[in-house]
Design a protein around this motif. Structure first.
Motif: not given
Ligand SMILES: [Zn+2]
Length: 429
Positions: A30-37, A51-60, A62-64, A254-259
């Motif tokens: 996602l970083g390569d696709a322009g999503f800023a953490e 375009r943004y991404l947020v992590r909770r710990d290392e394994s969940s 959310i990209a927005v 548009a959101i991708l949320a993986v948990f």
């Protein structure tokens, strides 16, 4: 999308042997696709079109992708999970006896235990290392070659195994054969230290799973099937990622949320039942002055998780009309008890999305006299109050150490998720 999404999926699975690896790979792509953490501990600068991404710990994670007009239109969410069932190594010393060291394990989720026997297993996950400055840091770990094993009992001592199936006691039979006896030695800690190039006392803790070393592959006369570990649910994570990379919403989000932790019930600080998604949505809405309570009722959550395909060897396991075939398109998952969140409105809407994407649509209903599994769908729907549709590609041998599916369905799922993110109107009312 890469030229061949299936080859890319197999690479993604192979490089994601644990939920922490999956989180890292998704974040990097996602970083390569322009999503800023954005970190949850920081204050956020969020802009329309960003375009943004947020992590909770290392394994969940959310990209927005924020629409140009975020306060108008619906929020389109694809949900999936990063974890898979398996065996997790206990923190204590290896068991010693009979000249053998064995690593005790806990059973994570609901794996088919018998499939873990006689495989060339290695260890993968994360290790917490104490640094020279006294602070602890998490390090991803994946040993490339076989390191442990669960040898079967020979048929000469287990004459009924083919009639009754292989029965394994987690306490007695699952501890992983790890080496010959070395009395008094904390063997796993020492081995981890050596593998990571640090003194053993710097290895403070670990979350490690026993994973297969065999690479994912295609098979079949036309190479029309795939076999891999963790298809449930890294295939849906990858499909969501491929759709998200291209998402450019005009309005809304548009959101991708993986948990993580779906396979053990989603109840943790980073699971689908946690505050993670509502927290992130709330912060973005406040930053952009979005009328969230008016937008959520017209929004959609597509909960993407694999489903069961018809298997001609076990026709009793389903009703043919209710079980999808592989390589015949994604399926809507339906359960009146809301183990799957889809309702009639959602089912019809997903079938329409498939039509728009030019892919066939199927459905799945579990045999009514067997207990049905569930997904993050009902949980996230409950937390958010957003209409949710449970969907998934058909597969065989769910929760085996090596699962199988149709190769052609993966591109179909990516196409539907891309259509979903691009659809201007989404739900009405
Ligand atoms: Zn799943």
């Amino acid at each position: 999308m890469p030229a061949d999404p299936v080859t890319d999926l197999l690479t993604f699975i192979d490089s994601s042997p644990s939920p922490w690896h999956a989180g890292a790979n998704l974040a990097a792509r996602l970083g390569d696709a322009g999503f800023a953490e954005r970190r949850e501990t920081d204050s956020w600068d969020i802009r329309p079109g960003g375009r943004y991404l947020v992590r909770r710990d290392e394994s969940s994670l959310i990209a927005v992708a924020v629409g140009q007009r975020p306060s108008e239109g619906p929020i389109r969410i694809v949900g999936a999970h990063t974890d898979s069932p398996g065996l997790r190594v206990k923190p204590g010393r290896a068991r010693e006896g009979d000249g053998m060291q064995r690593l005790g394990v806990e059973v994570y989720g609901g794996p088919i235990l018998a499939t873990f026997a006689d495989r060339d297993l290695t260890l993968a996950g994360r290790v917490i290392l104490r640094g020279a400055d006294g602070t602890d840091a998490s390090r991803l770990f994946h040993h490339p070659t076989p390191i442990c094993r669960i040898p079967n009992l020979a048929i000469h001592m287990n004459r009924t195994v083919n009639d009754e199936g292989l029965k394994l006691s987690p306490h007695d039979h699952l501890p992983l054969q790890f080496g010959d006896e070395a009395p008094g030695m904390d063997a796993l800690r020492a081995w981890l230290g050596e593998a990571l190039g640090v003194a053993p006392e710097r290895v403070r803790a670990w979350e490690l799973g026993a994973v297969d070393t065999q690479a994912p592959t295609r098979y079949g006369r036309r190479q029309e099937f795939i076999a891999a570990p963790r298809l449930d649910n890294l295939a849906s994570c990858h499909a969501g990622l491929e759709a998200m990379r291209h998402a450019q919403p005009d309005s809304g989000l548009a959101i991708l949320a993986v948990f993580d932790h779906e396979e053990v019930g989603s109840e943790s600080f980073k699971g689908a039942a946690s505050s993670f998604l509502p927290d992130v949505l709330g912060r973005i809405a406040r930053a952009l002055d979005m009328p969230l309570e008016r937008q959520l009722p017209r929004s959609w959550l597509l909960s993407a998780d694999m489903t069961h395909a018809r298997n001609p060897a076990f026709p009793w396991a389903y009703e043919e009309e209710d079980a999808p075939a592989v390589n015949a398109g994604p399926a809507v998952k339906i359960n009146a008890k809301q183990r799957y969140a889809s309702d009639a409105v959602g089912s019809a809407w997903f079938a329409r999305l498939c039509e728009q994407a030019g892919v066939p649509c199927q459905h799945y209903v579990h045999r009514v006299d067997l207990p049905c599994g569930t997904t993050i769908g009902p949980m996230a729907a409950t937390r958010l109050g957003v209409r949710t549709v449970d969907v998934g590609n058909p597969m065989w041998a769910m929760h085996s150490i090596r699962e199988a599916a149709g190769a052609e369905d993966h591109a179909a799922m990516i196409a539907v998720l891309r259509t979903f993110y691009d659809e201007p109107g989404a739900a009405d009312g």
